[in-house]
Write an enzyme that holds these catalytic residues in place. Structure first.
Site: not given
Ligand SMILES: [Zn+2]
Length: 339
Positions: A203, A281
């Site tokens: 990420e 998320d």
């Protein structure tokens, strides 16, 4: 002309949702009021905060907001409300299976210690699942900013509570800190205890962090993993092994991992055959929930309904849901597409 199907009716599994981050903004305001917590303005404006986590200061700011929100969860009732509402929101978005991710250490001081905190969380998940009919399980996530010994303690605890609804073990927070292999023992404990390994990687840092998750932690799923798109050989490895990437496009854009929704490499991963499970998320901070991730794939990447159905299938197959639950969801996806 093709009719546009409603993506909130497409059955799917939600594999990447953090505990505090799942909170409704209105609930955060209620709880802050209830406990007399003064929230930073970025959390009270009614707009998702502007974040840029690609540098350490930005990530620190994101973590500070997250901590402020978490400090509003102080009683078992608060936890129950959070989990029930997360389940309700997921059901509304067509989710038939939710794996929620939590580091119980963060809640331990206010809930009487690590074990009581975990038990309160697991009880809340169990009740929310019964009340809403949504299949729900828990991933216990260690914090990579803390000592690897803490992660081992958590892994042992997660294994001990596996029969109470814990299906996996994760690793979260700033990928730029520490090495994945510092946590290899914790992950070995989790895997040997039958939990799936689902650390964050790829990420904030590039393909090497995804490779570390595979090599050092034997990950069977990767939280995010999008940066694997920068390395074709790694994409092939993920595809060959069927490692599901829990891709969270709105989060990536909100945190500045990619500039615009169309920059998130959904097509690259999809075309390489890497299974994906789209996830929200931290909807509290990023302003969008599960179905919106599929909308983004449709709107900005031209995914057809057949391809969106395939993404939903990938989320189900990547989940820890029992076979009968998976079969039911897969049947629902076919029906959605046939309708
Ligand atoms: Zn995450």
């Amino acid at each position: 002309m093709e009719r546009v199907r409603d993506l909130s009716l497409l059955p799917k599994a939600h594999l990447h949702l953090h505990f505090t981050g799942s909170m409704r903004p209105s609930t955060l305001l209620d709880l802050a009021d209830k406990h007399g917590v003064h929230l930073p303005e970025a959390l009270t404006s009614g707009e998702p905060p502007k974040l840029r986590a690609t540098d350490e200061r930005g990530w620190f700011r994101f973590q500070r907001l997250y901590d402020a929100a978490r400090s509003c969860l102080r009683t078992p009732e608060d936890i129950q409300r959070l989990v029930r509402e997360a389940a309700e929101e997921d059901v509304r978005d067509g989710s038939g299976w939710l794996e929620i991710q939590v580091d119980p250490t963060s809640y331990a001081p206010l809930l009487g210690g690590l074990i009581p905190a975990l038990e309160i969380i697991l009880d809340a998940v169990d009740s929310a699942s019964r009340e809403t009919g949504l299949g729900m399980r828990v991933l216990v996530a260690a914090n990579r900013m803390k000592h690897p010994l803490d992660a081992r303690t958590l892994a042992r605890l997660a294994v001990r509570y596996a029969d109470r609804g814990i299906v996996g073990f994760g690793l979260s927070n700033d990928e730029r800190r520490g090495m994945a292999r510092d946590f290899d023992r914790a992950f070995a404990i989790a895997r040997e205890g039958g939990l799936l390994a689902a650390p964050h990687g790829g990420e904030l840092t590039g393909p090497s962090s995804v490779r570390d998750c595979l090599d050092d932690l034997h990950a069977s799923r990767i939280g995010h993993g999008v940066r694997a798109a920068e390395d074709p050989r790694l994409l092939k490895r993920l595809a060959d092994r069927g490692v599901t990437c829990e891709v969270c496009p709105a989060s990536n854009v909100a945190l500045g991992v990619y500039e615009k929704p169309e920059d998130v490499p959904l097509r690259t991963l999809y075309d390489a055959g890497v299974p994906m499970a789209l996830g929200a998320d931290d909807p509290l901070l990023f302003g969008s929930r599960l179905a919106a991730q599929y909308e983004l794939a449709r709107e900005h990447h031209g995914f057809t309904d057949a391809e969106l159905a395939e993404l939903a299938r990938q989320s189900v197959r990547g989940s820890a849901a029992p076979v009968d639950v998976q079969d039911k969801l897969l049947g629902g996806i076919d029906a959605w597409l046939a309708d």
